[in-house]
Scaffold this active site. Structure first.
Site, PDB file in Angstrom:
ATOM      1  N   GLU A  48     -12.624   4.226 -26.501  1.00 51.49           N
ATOM      2  CA  GLU A  48     -11.522   3.644 -27.276  1.00 51.49           C
ATOM      3  C   GLU A  48     -11.114   4.550 -28.436  1.00 51.49           C
ATOM      4  O   GLU A  48      -9.936   4.723 -28.706  1.00 51.49           O
ATOM      5  CB  GLU A  48     -11.915   2.255 -27.795  1.00 51.49           C
ATOM      6  CG  GLU A  48     -11.900   1.177 -26.746  1.00 51.49           C
ATOM      7  CD  GLU A  48     -10.505   0.700 -26.379  1.00 51.49           C
ATOM      8  OE1 GLU A  48      -9.529   1.018 -27.102  1.00 51.49           O
ATOM      9  OE2 GLU A  48     -10.388  -0.001 -25.359  1.00 51.49           O
ATOM     10  N   GLU A  83      -7.406   6.247 -28.849  1.00 47.41           N
ATOM     11  CA  GLU A  83      -6.587   5.894 -30.006  1.00 47.41           C
ATOM     12  C   GLU A  83      -6.380   7.036 -30.988  1.00 47.41           C
ATOM     13  O   GLU A  83      -5.378   7.061 -31.696  1.00 47.41           O
ATOM     14  CB  GLU A  83      -7.194   4.685 -30.730  1.00 47.41           C
ATOM     15  CG  GLU A  83      -7.150   3.430 -29.878  1.00 47.41           C
ATOM     16  CD  GLU A  83      -7.805   2.234 -30.539  1.00 47.41           C
ATOM     17  OE1 GLU A  83      -8.278   2.352 -31.690  1.00 47.41           O
ATOM     18  OE2 GLU A  83      -7.843   1.177 -29.899  1.00 47.41           O
ATOM     19  N   GLY A 138     -11.179   1.415 -32.164  1.00 49.52           N
ATOM     20  CA  GLY A 138     -12.100   0.699 -31.285  1.00 49.52           C
ATOM     21  C   GLY A 138     -11.328  -0.205 -30.355  1.00 49.52           C
ATOM     22  O   GLY A 138     -10.102  -0.255 -30.380  1.00 49.52           O
ATOM     23  N   GLU A 157      -0.086   5.777 -37.310  1.00 48.47           N
ATOM     24  CA  GLU A 157      -0.725   6.962 -37.873  1.00 48.47           C
ATOM     25  C   GLU A 157      -2.201   6.700 -38.117  1.00 48.47           C
ATOM     26  O   GLU A 157      -2.661   5.555 -38.113  1.00 48.47           O
ATOM     27  CB  GLU A 157      -0.052   7.388 -39.182  1.00 48.47           C
ATOM     28  CG  GLU A 157      -0.277   6.453 -40.343  1.00 48.47           C
ATOM     29  CD  GLU A 157       0.269   6.989 -41.660  1.00 48.47           C
ATOM     30  OE1 GLU A 157      -0.114   8.110 -42.062  1.00 48.47           O
ATOM     31  OE2 GLU A 157       1.055   6.264 -42.286  1.00 48.47           O
TER      32      GLU A 157
END
Length: 154
Positions: free
Chosen positions: A63, A67, A47, A121
């Site tokens: 977002e 990501e 987010g 990760e």
């Protein structure tokens, strides 16, 4: 391209800035997707901060895609979070107070990206085996663990 936060930071430096954060609890097979952040050695949900003109949903989806590489659909409101837990100071001294709009989805597609600009990760975790959580996100992650009645308003 400079975003809203960068523009305002040039004007106010490290002073307190109010933001609206939008994130998504992504669940798959009773596990939650978490990202291992690069700026702090903690795990949290994908987010980020709303840009002017965006809706809550647009922010959360954008977002999350930036990501994780995932396209998330069929979002439901998980919770609205405000209060003292919204205060944060970043390692560079920037201070923020963030109101959080959190969504939930178990419907996503795409290939999960790992080493991105913001994270080392991404990994799915079961409710009973969570890693070291971002303290500013821990309350809504714990609400997911405890299977709170939705939407949660705090």
């Amino acid at each position: 391209m400079m975003n809203y936060i960068q523009t305002i930071r040039k004007l106010i430096g490290n002073e307190m800035l109010m933001t609206v954060g939008c994130g998504i609890i992504i669940e798959h097979e009773n596990q939650i997707l978490l990202q291992h952040r690069k700026d702090r050695d903690v795990w949290g949900i994908p987010g980020g901060v709303m840009e002017p003109g965006e809706t809550f949903l647009e922010t959360a989806v954008r977002e999350t895609f930036e990501e994780t590489g995932l396209i998330v659909e069929q979002l439901k409101l998980f919770g609205l979070y405000s209060g003292e837990e919204g205060f944060s100071e970043y390692p560079n001294g920037d201070k923020v107070f963030s109101v959080q709009i959190i969504f939930y989805s178990n419907c996503f597609s795409g290939e999960l990206t790992h080493n991105t600009e913001e994270s080392h990760e991404h990994r799915f975790f079961p409710r009973n085996n969570l890693p070291h959580l971002n303290s500013h996100q821990e309350r809504f992650i714990q609400d997911w663990v405890n299977q709170m009645t939705l939407p949660v308003i705090k």
